[in-house]
Motif scaffolding. Structure first.
Motif, short mmCIF file in Angstrom:
data_model
loop_
_atom_site.label_atom_id
_atom_site.label_comp_id
_atom_site.label_asym_id
_atom_site.label_seq_id
_atom_site.Cartn_x
_atom_site.Cartn_y
_atom_site.Cartn_z
N ARG A 131 0.83 -1.21 0.00
CA ARG A 131 0.00 0.00 0.00
C ARG A 131 0.87 1.26 0.00
O ARG A 131 0.58 2.22 -0.72
CB ARG A 131 -0.94 -0.02 1.21
CG ARG A 131 -1.86 1.18 1.27
CD ARG A 131 -3.02 0.95 2.20
NE ARG A 131 -2.63 0.80 3.60
CZ ARG A 131 -3.50 0.78 4.61
NH1 ARG A 131 -4.80 0.89 4.38
NH2 ARG A 131 -3.07 0.63 5.85
N ASP A 143 1.61 4.71 -11.43
CA ASP A 143 0.57 3.82 -10.91
C ASP A 143 -0.04 2.93 -11.98
O ASP A 143 -0.97 2.16 -11.70
CB ASP A 143 -0.54 4.64 -10.22
CG ASP A 143 -1.08 5.75 -11.10
OD1 ASP A 143 -2.21 5.63 -11.57
OD2 ASP A 143 -0.36 6.74 -11.32
N LYS A 149 -0.80 -2.02 -10.85
CA LYS A 149 -2.17 -2.29 -11.29
C LYS A 149 -2.69 -3.58 -10.66
O LYS A 149 -3.86 -3.66 -10.27
CB LYS A 149 -2.23 -2.38 -12.81
CG LYS A 149 -2.06 -1.03 -13.50
CD LYS A 149 -1.91 -1.16 -15.00
CE LYS A 149 -3.19 -1.63 -15.65
NZ LYS A 149 -3.05 -1.64 -17.15
N LEU A 152 -3.28 -2.91 -6.85
CA LEU A 152 -4.45 -2.07 -6.60
C LEU A 152 -5.74 -2.89 -6.47
O LEU A 152 -6.70 -2.45 -5.84
CB LEU A 152 -4.61 -1.05 -7.73
CG LEU A 152 -3.81 0.25 -7.60
CD1 LEU A 152 -3.81 1.02 -8.91
CD2 LEU A 152 -4.37 1.12 -6.47
N ARG A 153 -5.75 -4.08 -7.05
CA ARG A 153 -6.95 -4.91 -6.97
C ARG A 153 -7.23 -5.40 -5.56
O ARG A 153 -8.34 -5.85 -5.25
CB ARG A 153 -6.83 -6.11 -7.92
CG ARG A 153 -6.78 -5.71 -9.40
CD ARG A 153 -6.79 -6.89 -10.32
NE ARG A 153 -5.65 -7.78 -10.12
CZ ARG A 153 -5.39 -8.85 -10.87
NH1 ARG A 153 -6.20 -9.16 -11.87
NH2 ARG A 153 -4.34 -9.60 -10.62
N LYS A 157 -9.50 1.31 -4.55
CA LYS A 157 -8.66 2.27 -5.27
C LYS A 157 -8.97 3.71 -4.86
O LYS A 157 -8.07 4.54 -4.73
CB LYS A 157 -8.86 2.08 -6.77
CG LYS A 157 -8.02 3.00 -7.64
CD LYS A 157 -8.25 2.67 -9.11
CE LYS A 157 -7.42 3.57 -10.01
NZ LYS A 157 -7.60 3.23 -11.45
N ARG A 158 -10.24 4.00 -4.62
CA ARG A 158 -10.62 5.37 -4.26
C ARG A 158 -9.99 5.78 -2.94
O ARG A 158 -9.51 6.90 -2.77
CB ARG A 158 -12.14 5.48 -4.19
CG ARG A 158 -12.84 5.20 -5.51
CD ARG A 158 -14.31 4.95 -5.32
NE ARG A 158 -14.56 3.78 -4.47
CZ ARG A 158 -15.77 3.33 -4.15
NH1 ARG A 158 -16.85 3.96 -4.60
NH2 ARG A 158 -15.91 2.26 -3.38
#
Length: 332
Positions: A131, A143, A149, A152-153, A157-158
């Motif tokens: 993170r 990013d 990528k 991020l899953r 993400k927000r």
């Protein structure tokens, strides 16, 4: 360097950059080596700052570009450190052609330093430290790398972009306040979210207010040549000023320049909105020395220092070179 003193019988030293990618890289390295001492340095200062490495058994350097003018001396000094200590140099900036290989060098231009630091030290890290690597990737516009990528899953993400944006804004606002940056390293190394770290939210809010004033200032003061737009002494964030200069000047390249009286030179931040045909790093490494200056960085984000008396001539030559590079790219 914020401190300078000799160390004896110390275990780990971390030298890192003071931007968001550097802070996150330093926090990741600190997570791998909790006992480590952390200091901030820069591409032009790292050779002198390596004196602090004396007495350490383990030295980790993160996100420090290798300056072309000093690469031979720097590699010689680093080889000396590697002969008596475990040295790990982690970076993602383009390398000078004269200095491209070393057993202690971990280099990858396709990822940010935070991602690379996590990968190099992964065996000593919690998976959750990905993170923090993502924060660094967002801060350095990396990013979209395959690994980030994929990572991020595992997160909302927000939420990560909110945390990263808050951290980035606070770091930019803090400028050369290395005491604040040093206090960030420990909580980040324990994966504490930025909004829960002292002063981060306050600095980010104040920084956002200043950025909006800066945007309006650049909008009214930007000047344009054929291929670049620039603003002089914007009295605010250099990198953001360059972005807004390109936007409001409606050019591919934006430059923010601030005059430094002590050096009698302009320090510049450059941003390209067309990295496919404009390579700022390559152009700066060739052109800046012709005007008694220096420069380099990434293809779309770079920095330079040009003497005052050469500033106008440099801008004209750089503008011309951008046009030539764009035409050549269009012909391919």
């Amino acid at each position: 360097m914020t401190k300078s003193r000799k160390h004896e019988n110390k275990s780990t030293l971390i030298l890192t950059h003071g931007d968001s990618d550097g802070v996150c890289s330093g926090a990741i390295a600190k997570s791998a080596y909790p006992e480590a001492d952390v200091y901030f340095t820069s591409p032009v200062g790292v050779l002198d700052d390596l004196n602090i490495a004396d007495g350490y058994r383990n030295v980790i350097i993160c996100d420090i570009a290798i300056d072309e003018r000093h690469c031979v001396g720097l590699f010689k000094r680093l080889d000396g450190i590697a002969s008596v200590a475990n040295l790990t140099y982690i970076d993602h900036h383009p390398l000078p052609e004269r200095c491209v290989t070393a057993s202690w060098l971990h280099h990858d231009q396709s990822s940010c330093a935070s991602e690379l630091t996590y990968k190099v030290l992964e065996g000593r890290l919690s998976r959750d430290m990905r993170r923090v690597a993502i924060y660094g990737a967002i801060g350095d516009y990396y990013d979209t790398s395959p690994s980030v990528k994929e990572w991020l899953r595992d997160w909302d993400k927000r939420s990560l972009f909110f945390q990263a944006g808050t951290l980035i804004q606070a770091l930019i606002y803090s400028g050369r306040n290395y005491e604040f940056k040093r206090k960030l390293i420990a909580p980040l190394s324990h994966d504490k979210i930025p909004t829960e770290i002292t002063n981060v939210l306050r600095y980010a809010k104040e920084g956002a207010v200043l950025e909006e004033k800066l945007r309006i200032h650049v909008k009214h003061d930007v000047r344009a040549l054929n291929n670049l737009a620039y603003v002089v002494d914007p009295n605010g964030y250099m990198s953001k000023s360059a972005i807004y200069a390109a936007s409001y000047g409606q050019k591919d390249v934006g430059i923010s320049a601030e005059f430094r009286h002590k050096r009698n030179a302009y320090d510049m931040s450059l941003r390209s909105r067309n990295s496919g045909s404009v390579d700022l790093n390559r152009l700066l490494r060739r052109i800046a020395p012709e005007f008694g200056g220096s420069g380099g960085g990434h293809a779309s984000a770079a920095g330079a220092r040009i003497p005052k008396e050469s500033f106008d001539a440099f801008l004209r030559e750089f503008d011309k070179a951008i046009g030539v590079q764009k035409r050549r790219a269009a012909e391919l």
